[in-house]
Design an enzyme around this catalytic site. Sequence first.
Site, mmCIF file in Angstrom:
data_model
loop_
_atom_site.group_PDB
_atom_site.id
_atom_site.type_symbol
_atom_site.label_atom_id
_atom_site.label_comp_id
_atom_site.label_asym_id
_atom_site.label_seq_id
_atom_site.Cartn_x
_atom_site.Cartn_y
_atom_site.Cartn_z
ATOM 1 N N LYS A 89 20.794 -0.560 -83.585
ATOM 2 C CA LYS A 89 21.264 -0.531 -85.007
ATOM 3 C C LYS A 89 21.319 -2.042 -85.570
ATOM 4 O O LYS A 89 20.726 -1.906 -87.121
ATOM 5 C CB LYS A 89 22.732 -0.127 -85.276
ATOM 6 C CG LYS A 89 23.059 1.539 -84.867
ATOM 7 C CD LYS A 89 24.050 1.799 -84.982
ATOM 8 C CE LYS A 89 24.565 3.249 -84.518
ATOM 9 N NZ LYS A 89 26.029 3.788 -84.747
ATOM 10 N N ASP A 125 27.230 5.846 -90.908
ATOM 11 C CA ASP A 125 28.693 5.863 -89.925
ATOM 12 C C ASP A 125 29.951 5.629 -90.732
ATOM 13 O O ASP A 125 30.996 6.527 -90.627
ATOM 14 C CB ASP A 125 28.649 4.588 -88.990
ATOM 15 C CG ASP A 125 27.553 4.929 -87.935
ATOM 16 O OD1 ASP A 125 27.262 6.138 -87.733
ATOM 17 O OD2 ASP A 125 27.246 4.019 -87.286
HETATM 18 P P1 NDP Z 1 30.183 -2.318 -79.698
HETATM 19 O O1 NDP Z 1 29.809 -2.518 -77.992
HETATM 20 O O2 NDP Z 1 29.590 -2.951 -80.607
HETATM 21 O O3 NDP Z 1 31.709 -2.627 -79.690
HETATM 22 C C1 NDP Z 1 32.639 -2.432 -78.510
HETATM 23 C C2 NDP Z 1 34.172 -2.567 -78.946
HETATM 24 O O4 NDP Z 1 34.873 -2.199 -78.052
HETATM 25 C C3 NDP Z 1 34.553 -4.165 -79.371
HETATM 26 O O5 NDP Z 1 35.318 -4.170 -80.003
HETATM 27 C C4 NDP Z 1 34.974 -4.519 -77.859
HETATM 28 O O6 NDP Z 1 35.796 -5.557 -77.858
HETATM 29 C C5 NDP Z 1 35.688 -3.229 -77.374
HETATM 30 N N1 NDP Z 1 35.960 -3.056 -76.074
HETATM 31 C C6 NDP Z 1 34.947 -2.781 -75.233
HETATM 32 N N2 NDP Z 1 35.818 -2.801 -73.936
HETATM 33 C C7 NDP Z 1 37.042 -3.113 -74.239
HETATM 34 C C8 NDP Z 1 38.402 -3.142 -73.233
HETATM 35 N N3 NDP Z 1 38.218 -2.945 -71.895
HETATM 36 N N4 NDP Z 1 39.244 -3.267 -73.970
HETATM 37 C C9 NDP Z 1 39.519 -3.626 -75.177
HETATM 38 N N5 NDP Z 1 38.490 -3.625 -75.887
HETATM 39 C C10 NDP Z 1 37.178 -3.241 -75.619
HETATM 40 O O7 NDP Z 1 30.161 -0.641 -79.770
HETATM 41 P P2 NDP Z 1 30.152 0.120 -81.181
HETATM 42 O O8 NDP Z 1 31.067 -0.473 -82.102
HETATM 43 O O9 NDP Z 1 28.900 0.571 -81.526
HETATM 44 O O10 NDP Z 1 30.947 1.412 -80.444
HETATM 45 C C11 NDP Z 1 32.406 1.455 -80.470
HETATM 46 C C12 NDP Z 1 32.938 2.909 -79.962
HETATM 47 O O11 NDP Z 1 32.754 3.802 -80.995
HETATM 48 C C13 NDP Z 1 32.146 3.551 -78.658
HETATM 49 O O12 NDP Z 1 33.118 4.396 -77.927
HETATM 50 C C14 NDP Z 1 31.196 4.502 -79.463
HETATM 51 O O13 NDP Z 1 30.840 5.787 -78.662
HETATM 52 C C15 NDP Z 1 31.945 5.045 -80.640
HETATM 53 N N6 NDP Z 1 31.114 5.240 -81.863
HETATM 54 C C16 NDP Z 1 31.328 6.698 -82.274
HETATM 55 C C17 NDP Z 1 30.695 7.148 -83.117
HETATM 56 C C18 NDP Z 1 30.866 8.544 -83.762
HETATM 57 O O14 NDP Z 1 30.180 8.983 -84.556
HETATM 58 N N7 NDP Z 1 31.838 9.111 -83.394
HETATM 59 C C19 NDP Z 1 29.532 6.278 -84.096
HETATM 60 C C20 NDP Z 1 29.377 4.909 -83.329
HETATM 61 C C21 NDP Z 1 30.577 4.629 -82.412
HETATM 62 P P3 NDP Z 1 35.285 -7.041 -77.595
HETATM 63 O O15 NDP Z 1 34.773 -7.725 -78.982
HETATM 64 O O16 NDP Z 1 36.445 -7.789 -77.087
HETATM 65 O O17 NDP Z 1 34.092 -6.843 -76.571
#
Ligand code: NDP
Length: 307
Positions: A89, A125
Amino acid sequence: MDTHFTYTLDDLGKTEFEGTPLAVIGHPIRHSVSPAMHNAAIAKLREQDTRFIDWAYYRFDIAPADFTEAVSLFYKHNFLGLNLTIPHKVQAMDLIYGVSPDGERMGAVNTLVWGEHGYDGFNTDGYGLKNALKTDLGVTLNGATVILLGSGGAARAAAVQCILDGCAKLYVGNRSVERLEQLMSVIKAMPGGDCAEAFALAEPPSDLPDQGVLVNATSLGLKTEDPAPFDVAHLPKGWAVYDMIYNPDATRLLQEARACGLPAANGLSMLVHQGARSLEIWSHAEVDAHTMMRAACRALNLPPRLG
Ligand code: NDP
């Protein structure tokens, strides 16, 4: 052509995708329910309008290293529309000709539309989240207090949508402070962005109003053994909880929210509404989100629910 198959970059050169092709591109992509959702909605459009007779939506697994070449091949082969998912994206921003104001602010696009000079990019989104909150939880962002967890791509789309829709207060918490600060600088620069406030996950906001919504946009919960990213005991009883994760169907966060008597919903409706909006952008027709929801539930082996 088989709309259930997962195609690759090689297939773009070798196979003829006739008619009006659309596709979702990701890596990994095999488990995406988007083809099922979109082809069901296209079948419905076709019942009303013959211009959709040759529309079909495919699935492509494209690695990040091949993404630039793939986008130019999709363009050359006249793919009318592309949906982009993890991890494409943001990279797409450098490859598109025009970008919608939402896409610009969100720093990412999930919907590309074939244009005379190249693909134009949109981000649906935020729209998907806004409609999901309304449909599933009866929550309107305008005037709402929102606690948002995460600072990745999905959180940025959610935060921008909250500000665009005039939420009263937006609290944002994230594990990495650096990413949180990056997101806050984008949000604070928007008109109305001064209602946003960062918080440390270990110190959740207090003095919350009686009503509000907590939105999980972290990936914590994707694994069934993951803990909840937030202790819902901090929330007043009038709050609702939305988890963008839809697989698993009920994350620990949603289980704990329901155990506390809070209305709670998973991200399937967000997926459906962002998809419906993409298809509307490509087709200029009204798309039936219920048809997409039914198809998504079938593809995920879930009982049918309203979209
Ligand atoms: P990114 O990889 O861009 O971001 C991931 C986020 O999760 C970051 O804020 C990261 O924090 C946090 N994170 C990951 N692991 C942990 C952990 N162990 N503890 C705390 N925080 C954690 O992913 P996206 O933003 O693209 O997606 C995020 C979620 O949203 C996913 O689960 C995805 O499946 C879902 N999603 C659902 C959609 C829908 O249509 N329903 C659309 C888009 C996404 P940090 O910055 O500290 O790494």
